[in-house]
Design a protein around this motif. Sequence first.
Motif, PDB file in Angstrom:
ATOM      1  N   GLY A  84       0.843  -1.187   0.000  1.00 42.13           N
ATOM      2  CA  GLY A  84       0.000   0.000   0.000  1.00 42.13           C
ATOM      3  C   GLY A  84       0.876   1.234   0.000  1.00 42.13           C
ATOM      4  N   THR A  85       0.281   2.375  -0.213  1.00 42.83           N
ATOM      5  CA  THR A  85       1.016   3.629  -0.372  1.00 42.83           C
ATOM      6  C   THR A  85       1.859   3.988   0.849  1.00 42.83           C
ATOM      7  OG1 THR A  85      -0.755   4.408  -1.791  1.00 42.83           O
ATOM      8  CG2 THR A  85       0.782   6.053  -0.985  1.00 42.83           C
ATOM      9  N   THR A  86       1.274   3.974   2.028  1.00 35.97           N
ATOM     10  CA  THR A  86       1.992   4.385   3.240  1.00 35.97           C
ATOM     11  C   THR A  86       3.146   3.443   3.551  1.00 35.97           C
ATOM     12  OG1 THR A  86      -0.023   5.371   4.141  1.00 35.97           O
ATOM     13  CG2 THR A  86       1.762   4.931   5.694  1.00 35.97           C
ATOM     14  N   GLY A  87       2.886   2.155   3.560  1.00 35.23           N
ATOM     15  CA  GLY A  87       3.937   1.182   3.863  1.00 35.23           C
ATOM     16  C   GLY A  87       5.083   1.241   2.883  1.00 35.23           C
ATOM     17  N   ALA A  88       4.775   1.356   1.598  1.00 35.56           N
ATOM     18  CA  ALA A  88       5.822   1.421   0.569  1.00 35.56           C
ATOM     19  C   ALA A  88       6.678   2.662   0.733  1.00 35.56           C
ATOM     20  CB  ALA A  88       5.192   1.374  -0.823  1.00 35.56           C
ATOM     21  N   LEU A  89       6.037   3.786   1.003  1.00 37.69           N
ATOM     22  CA  LEU A  89       6.785   5.039   1.182  1.00 37.69           C
ATOM     23  C   LEU A  89       7.694   4.969   2.398  1.00 37.69           C
ATOM     24  CD1 LEU A  89       7.136   7.777  -0.109  1.00 37.69           C
ATOM     25  CD2 LEU A  89       5.237   8.605   1.251  1.00 37.69           C
ATOM     26  N   ILE A  90       7.200   4.396   3.489  1.00 38.46           N
ATOM     27  CA  ILE A  90       8.010   4.248   4.701  1.00 38.46           C
ATOM     28  C   ILE A  90       9.229   3.377   4.422  1.00 38.46           C
ATOM     29  CG2 ILE A  90       8.040   3.163   6.990  1.00 38.46           C
ATOM     30  CD1 ILE A  90       5.118   4.186   7.296  1.00 38.46           C
ATOM     31  N   VAL A  91       9.033   2.241   3.765  1.00 38.62           N
ATOM     32  CA  VAL A  91      10.158   1.342   3.465  1.00 38.62           C
ATOM     33  C   VAL A  91      11.177   2.041   2.577  1.00 38.62           C
ATOM     34  CG1 VAL A  91      10.841  -0.776   2.269  1.00 38.62           C
ATOM     35  CG2 VAL A  91       8.853  -0.789   3.786  1.00 38.62           C
ATOM     36  N   ARG A  92      10.729   2.692   1.525  1.00 36.36           N
ATOM     37  CA  ARG A  92      11.665   3.383   0.612  1.00 36.36           C
ATOM     38  C   ARG A  92      12.482   4.443   1.352  1.00 36.36           C
ATOM     39  NH1 ARG A  92      10.587   2.247  -4.761  1.00 36.36           N
ATOM     40  NH2 ARG A  92       8.478   1.562  -5.220  1.00 36.36           N
TER      41      ARG A  92
END
Length: 143
Positions: free
Chosen positions: A52-60
């Motif tokens: 999802g958007t939030t999780g992906a952004l946090i990981v990146r």
Amino acid sequence: MKGTIVVEQFENPFCNCKQYHLTEEISALPRPSAFYRPIGRPECVEHLSALGTTGALIVRQIMEIPGVTEVSVDQYSVTVHIGRAFLWGSDGVGYSASGIHARILNILCAQVFGCLDWLTAKYPDVDIVDGNKALHRLEGVER
């Protein structure tokens, strides 16, 4: 509603890692997902989009921090591993603004709770709880 981040440091000679537990959901996946360097591999990009958007952004964003070797995400937590030659805080005593821990907290506060920068905010809207020690509130604390 006030957000909360509970931070745990693991006492393990084989793992230089911290887990950040959140009061908001950050992953669309029902199981934990681990990410390693380099983050741009095709299979990694596909797996990131499933978060999802939030999780992906946090990981990146966390993986961009020098010293971070692994980021694991589940619905309400993020676990970060760093290399043995790196320190969580860069000032040798506590956590400086440029330290790994502080940068991770900045990312989580911004992406999950909408705080722009808890290190410079005079009245942040997030409680940071040390899972290994006592609760300390950052609200109203000048930095």
